[in-house]
Design an enzyme around this catalytic site. Structure first.
Site, short mmCIF file in Angstrom:
data_model
loop_
_atom_site.label_atom_id
_atom_site.label_comp_id
_atom_site.label_asym_id
_atom_site.label_seq_id
_atom_site.Cartn_x
_atom_site.Cartn_y
_atom_site.Cartn_z
N LYS A 195 0.83 -1.21 0.00
CA LYS A 195 0.00 0.00 0.00
C LYS A 195 0.86 1.25 0.00
CE LYS A 195 -1.97 -1.18 3.91
NZ LYS A 195 -1.29 -2.44 4.22
N ARG B 73 -9.42 0.66 9.50
CA ARG B 73 -8.99 -0.71 9.73
C ARG B 73 -9.99 -1.48 10.56
NH1 ARG B 73 -3.19 0.21 9.20
NH2 ARG B 73 -2.09 -1.73 9.48
N ARG C 150 11.55 -6.16 4.15
CA ARG C 150 11.38 -4.69 4.11
C ARG C 150 12.47 -3.99 4.93
NH1 ARG C 150 5.75 -2.23 5.31
NH2 ARG C 150 5.98 -3.38 7.25
N ARG D 220 11.72 -2.41 10.66
CA ARG D 220 10.65 -2.01 11.58
C ARG D 220 10.48 -3.03 12.69
NH1 ARG D 220 5.47 -0.18 7.98
NH2 ARG D 220 4.41 -1.42 9.58
N ARG E 254 -0.10 -9.30 13.24
CA ARG E 254 -0.71 -8.31 12.34
C ARG E 254 -1.62 -8.99 11.32
NH1 ARG E 254 4.44 -5.81 10.26
NH2 ARG E 254 3.20 -4.47 8.91
P1 AP5 Z 1 4.86 -1.69 1.82
O1 AP5 Z 1 4.53 -0.76 0.70
O2 AP5 Z 1 5.66 -1.17 2.96
O3 AP5 Z 1 3.52 -2.43 2.32
P2 AP5 Z 1 2.30 -1.86 3.12
O4 AP5 Z 1 1.07 -2.46 2.53
O5 AP5 Z 1 2.36 -0.39 3.25
O6 AP5 Z 1 2.55 -2.61 4.51
P3 AP5 Z 1 2.58 -2.07 5.99
O7 AP5 Z 1 3.30 -3.14 6.78
O8 AP5 Z 1 3.08 -0.68 6.07
O9 AP5 Z 1 1.10 -2.13 6.34
P4 AP5 Z 1 0.52 -2.16 7.69
O10 AP5 Z 1 -0.89 -1.93 7.31
O11 AP5 Z 1 0.76 -3.37 8.50
O12 AP5 Z 1 1.33 -1.05 8.51
P5 AP5 Z 1 1.00 0.44 8.86
O13 AP5 Z 1 2.24 1.23 8.78
O14 AP5 Z 1 -0.19 0.89 8.10
O15 AP5 Z 1 5.63 -2.93 1.16
C1 AP5 Z 1 6.18 -3.96 1.97
C2 AP5 Z 1 7.54 -4.39 1.40
O16 AP5 Z 1 7.38 -4.98 0.12
C3 AP5 Z 1 8.53 -3.24 1.20
O17 AP5 Z 1 9.81 -3.72 1.53
C4 AP5 Z 1 8.45 -2.91 -0.29
O18 AP5 Z 1 9.70 -2.44 -0.79
C5 AP5 Z 1 8.10 -4.27 -0.90
N1 AP5 Z 1 7.17 -4.13 -2.02
C6 AP5 Z 1 6.06 -3.35 -2.05
N2 AP5 Z 1 5.43 -3.49 -3.22
C7 AP5 Z 1 6.16 -4.40 -3.93
C8 AP5 Z 1 6.01 -4.97 -5.21
N3 AP5 Z 1 4.98 -4.63 -6.00
N4 AP5 Z 1 6.91 -5.88 -5.62
C9 AP5 Z 1 7.95 -6.23 -4.82
N5 AP5 Z 1 8.15 -5.70 -3.61
C10 AP5 Z 1 7.27 -4.80 -3.16
O19 AP5 Z 1 0.57 0.29 10.37
C11 AP5 Z 1 1.51 -0.06 11.35
C12 AP5 Z 1 0.81 -0.19 12.69
O20 AP5 Z 1 0.25 1.08 13.07
C13 AP5 Z 1 -0.37 -1.16 12.76
O21 AP5 Z 1 0.03 -2.48 12.97
C14 AP5 Z 1 -1.15 -0.58 13.93
O22 AP5 Z 1 -0.57 -0.94 15.15
C15 AP5 Z 1 -1.00 0.92 13.75
N6 AP5 Z 1 -2.07 1.48 12.92
C16 AP5 Z 1 -1.96 2.03 11.68
N7 AP5 Z 1 -3.15 2.42 11.21
C17 AP5 Z 1 -4.06 2.09 12.17
C18 AP5 Z 1 -5.47 2.20 12.27
N8 AP5 Z 1 -6.20 2.73 11.27
N9 AP5 Z 1 -6.08 1.76 13.39
C19 AP5 Z 1 -5.37 1.24 14.41
N10 AP5 Z 1 -4.02 1.08 14.38
C20 AP5 Z 1 -3.38 1.50 13.28
MG MG Z 2 2.78 0.93 4.85
#
Ligand code: AP5
Ligand code: MG
Length: 209
Positions: free
Chosen positions: A13, A88, A122, A155, A166
């Site tokens: 994402k 979420r 990552r 991370r 997660r």
């Molecule tokens: P990446 O783009 O980083 O993936 P992502 O979908 O953004 O994954 P996240 O882990 O950031 O999502 P998340 O929802 O768990 O975490 P968030 O920060 O939102 O890609 C991943 C890897 O793959 C990278 O290394 C990239 O280079 C590689 N890649 C990407 N696309 C690729 C492709 N097409 N081909 C090859 N490689 C690729 O949330 C973190 C924490 O915050 C949560 O766990 C929670 O505790 C809290 N939080 C956030 N939002 C909320 C909410 N709304 N409510 C409650 N808690 C929340």
């Molecule tokens: Mg992300």
């Protein structure tokens, strides 16, 4: 255009959002990134959420909803935005409807094997937040960001136990939003397995942009 990026952790994402934000000239609002910045700055919000995030659990709805509501009131988000990682939970989705009307919800479709591969490799820049990958997109110099020279780190919530948590949390609390938005006619499914250039082509076609 007001967009939600919905999908499991590691679906890509954040990576696609960086490309789409340049294309559509809209802000990329990642709740996860806002929380990580707060943790880095050791602000009251950061101190409150650090343990929850490191363990792979969700921050409480009240805190998260208030944060997003305030962010969407800012001038740069009036014409459009990419909400990455929010909503979420059903409570967050229902709250969002009371303060903003979303145009489309992009559902990132990827098998668990793809998620594990992406999260376990990552590497993130501590300064600008860019997402590298140990196999698919390495920084030119190990441990150093290509774009800002910041430190590239793993991370805390990308450790195996937190990844499993997660994914469980995603299935129990976030996956139901796929149906929630499909019933409203807002959902667009994209195949998130290919490399990002190819996903971007599919995204542009699906949204007509
Ligand atoms: P990446 O783009 O980083 O993936 P992502 O979908 O953004 O994954 P996240 O882990 O950031 O999502 P998340 O929802 O768990 O975490 P968030 O920060 O939102 O890609 C991943 C890897 O793959 C990278 O290394 C990239 O280079 C590689 N890649 C990407 N696309 C690729 C492709 N097409 N081909 C090859 N490689 C690729 O949330 C973190 C924490 O915050 C949560 O766990 C929670 O505790 C809290 N939080 C956030 N939002 C909320 C909410 N709304 N409510 C409650 N808690 C929340
Ligand atoms: Mg992300």
């Amino acid at each position: 255009m007001k967009l939600i990026f919905l999908g499991p952790p590691g679906a890509g994402k954040g990576t696609l959002a960086v490309r789409v934000k340049e294309l559509l000239k809209t802000p990329h609002i990642s709740t996860g990134a806002i929380f990580r910045d707060a943790i880095g700055a050791k602000s009251p919000l950061g101190l409150k959420v650090k343990a929850v995030i490191d363990a792979g659990k969700l921050v409480d709805d009240e805190t998260t909803i208030a944060l997003v509501k305030e962010r969407l009131e800012q001038a740069d988000a009036q014409e459009g935005y990419i909400l990455d990682g929010f909503p979420r939970t059903t409570a967050q989705a229902e709250a969002l409807e009371t303060f903003s009307a979303v145009d489309k919800v992009v559902n990132f479709d990827i098998p668990d094997s793809g998620v594990m591969e992406r999260l376990s490799g990552r590497r993130v820049c501590r300064k600008c937040g860019f997402n590298f990958h140990a196999v698919f997109n390495k920084p030119k110099k190990e441990g150093v960001c290509d774009f800002c020279g910041g430190e590239v780190y793993i991370r805390e919530d990308d450790k195996p136990s937190a990844i499993a948590k997660r994914l469980d949390v995603y299935r129990a609390q976030t996956q139901p939003l796929i149906d929630f938005y499909r019933k409203k006619g807002l959902l667009i499914d994209i195949d998130a397995s290919p490399l990002v250039d190819e996903i971007l082509v599919g995204f542009r076609k699906a949204l007509g942009v």
